[in-house]
Design a protein around this motif. Structure first.
Motif, PDB file in Angstrom:
ATOM      1  N   GLU A  36     -28.978 -83.889 -61.047  1.00  0.00           N
ATOM      2  CA  GLU A  36     -29.920 -84.475 -60.091  1.00  0.00           C
ATOM      3  C   GLU A  36     -31.357 -84.331 -60.578  1.00  0.00           C
ATOM      4  O   GLU A  36     -32.176 -85.234 -60.421  1.00  0.00           O
ATOM      5  CB  GLU A  36     -29.734 -83.806 -58.721  1.00  0.00           C
ATOM      6  N   ARG A  41     -35.312 -90.718 -59.967  1.00  0.00           N
ATOM      7  CA  ARG A  41     -35.294 -91.182 -58.586  1.00  0.00           C
ATOM      8  C   ARG A  41     -36.585 -91.947 -58.283  1.00  0.00           C
ATOM      9  O   ARG A  41     -37.676 -91.405 -58.420  1.00  0.00           O
ATOM     10  CB  ARG A  41     -35.162 -90.010 -57.617  1.00  0.00           C
ATOM     11  N   GLN A  49     -28.649 -94.014 -60.437  1.00  0.00           N
ATOM     12  CA  GLN A  49     -27.643 -93.806 -59.389  1.00  0.00           C
ATOM     13  C   GLN A  49     -26.396 -93.089 -59.919  1.00  0.00           C
ATOM     14  O   GLN A  49     -25.384 -93.022 -59.223  1.00  0.00           O
ATOM     15  CB  GLN A  49     -27.220 -95.165 -58.795  1.00  0.00           C
TER      16      GLN A  49
END
Length: 481
Positions: A36, A41, A49
């Protein structure tokens, strides 16, 4: 915790990892947080994604039986990943041992694998229950087909678990892989008898599987058995999706060839088509019974006409209806008035059930085409008009009215003999047991305008009553638990 690269990260000719470690560097939580953190983002939602795609795939594989659960996107501010459940949000530590092991193996595999990866899992039975071993087998099969991994081999010490993928068991090529050495990896002969996924799942989960006629039946029976038994027994409908006793008994007969832990539990009314089936149902004093028919070996019958009769007979339907009113309508229904109406409905559908039992017996003797539809009894016709309708239905089914009346009188005689020594209160309970419960409850609901969710309330009430324990003991005894 801090943003650090997970241990043994990046490409290597051979990746070796064990169970989810207690330290941050070896934990699957660190892997997800690291991915992440690297993701691009964007505020417009058009960024990277890949983490979302990974989690979506993992959620499908791990939480197949409980779609209310899902692993959510890692929280950058907290450096932690959470699991969303119907009861709230929890850390990954709240996952069961099997779920966490699945997440470790599948998560690590998916983040490291290439198109030419060979996956070897050794002694999987040390970390996973039989049920989760089977789930891992299915998940790896899906991973191989969708991500094009050429070869997966799961080794374990249990001789019955041949966990290689189907194409590998057949020695065919998978992706860019190679034919399997048949001398080194022989095909287990017993699997050749198992022809579909559901049957294979039931074979390897290692618990009793009870097929039922409808999803509502499965839900009620699970409530009656109570919590803490999910690893021992499972109630489910047939994978073909058909409702009713026919698909259920056919599925039980088919699977018991290879798995003696498969059973069926169907409505008591279905037994009336068997020799002395009605007599066994009538005299039954336990929640379930069986009939002496080799074609129905492994099939259990409810002592009640159907599952709805259990609600009608054991839960306090009258109390629910009296209290299911707005404040302005309180005291508009008295318990005596509601009870009197319910008893009248039960008597009506007790009579209709006897007609259905009669048609079932005649149908099994090839003296009548089909069994009378209970829908014909859901009307307000006078007795004389109803008898004319019934006679017309019987004659249309190829049975003479005289033969039908003779068989009907026979059943009435059996019932009267059983009722002869009973107190009025017990007779009332027996009428509720033998009546057309589904139609009776529908009629009661229609009359008083109660909500659709009332059956759930009644079922939850049953869980704390003595009948629930009696039901569990009866089912467990007959299935060998």
């Amino acid at each position: 915790m801090q943003v650090t690269r997970p241990d043994i990260w990046g490409y290597q000719p051979a990746q070796v990892f064990s169970s989810d470690g207690p330290e941050w560097g070896t934990s699957i939580d660190n892997v997800l947080v690291w991915l992440e953190w690297l993701a691009d983002r964007r505020s417009d939602g058009a960024g990277d994604q890949r983490v979302d795609d990974l989690l979506d795939f993992l959620n499908i594989l791990i939480f197949k039986d409980d779609p209310s659960k899902s692993i959510t996107r890692p929280q950058r501010e907290e450096l932690r990943t959470y699991v969303k459940t119907r009861y709230g949000v929890h850390s990954l530590a709240a996952l069961s041992h099997g779920e966490r092991a699945m997440l470790q193996i599948l998560g690590r595999t998916l983040t490291h694998m290439t198109s030419n990866t060979i996956i070897l899992i050794d002694e999987i039975e040390i970390h996973l229950h039989t049920r989760w071993m089977n789930r891992m087998f299915r998940s790896d099969e899906r991973t191989a087909s969708e991500v094009h991994c050429p070869h997966t081999d799961i080794h374990n010490a249990q001789p019955r678990a041949d966990a290689r993928l189907p194409a590998q068991r057949e020695g065919r090529r998978l992706g860019q892989g190679w034919p399997l050495d048949r001398k080194r990896y022989p095909v287990m002969a017993n699997l050749s008898q198992i022809s579909d996924t559901a049957e294979l799942d039931n074979k390897y989960i290692g618990k009793v599987v009870v097929y039922v006629e409808a999803e509502s039946d499965a839900n009620l029976f699970e409530v009656l058995v109570g919590p803490g038994h999910a690893e021992r027994i499972e109630f489910k409908t047939t994978p073909e999706g058909g409702n009713g006793c026919g698909p259920t008994t056919a599925r039980v007969k088919r699977e018991r060839v290879t798995n003696r832990k498969v059973f069926g539990l169907i409505d008591g009314e279905a037994a009336t088509s068997s020799h002395l089936g009605f007599e066994k149902m009538l005299s039954c004093v336990e929640p379930t019974f069986v009939v002496d028919d080799p074609e129905l070996e492994g099939v259990l019958f409810l002592a009640d006409h159907e599952a709805e009769n259990i609600l009608l007979r054991h839960s306090d339907v009258c109390h629910f209806i009296v209290n299911d009113t707005p404040l302005a309508g309180m005291k508009s229904r008295t318990a005596d008035e509601v009870r009197k109406y319910i008893n009248g409905i039960v008597d009506r559908y007790f009579s209709s059930a006897i007609c259905k039992y009669t048609s079932a017996r005649l149908h099994s003797a090839n003296a009548m085409a089909g069994i009378l539809d209970s829908g014909m009894f859901f009307n307000d016709l006078s007795r004389s008009k109803f008898l004319k309708l019934l006679q017309a239905k019987v004659v249309a089914a190829g049975c003479s009215w005289e033969d039908f009346r003779t068989e009907l009188d026979t059943l009435r005689g059996l019932i009267e003999t059983r009722f002869a020594t009973m107190e009025d209160e017990l007779k009332e309970e027996e009428r509720k047991r033998l009546s057309d419960g589904k139609s009776a409850l529908a009629r009661i609901k229609h009359q008083f305008g109660v909500s659709k969710s009332w059956e759930g309330h009644l079922a939850n009430e049953l869980a704390g009553l003595p009948y629930a324990a009696e039901f569990r003991e009866s089912v467990f005894r007959r299935t060998g638990l």
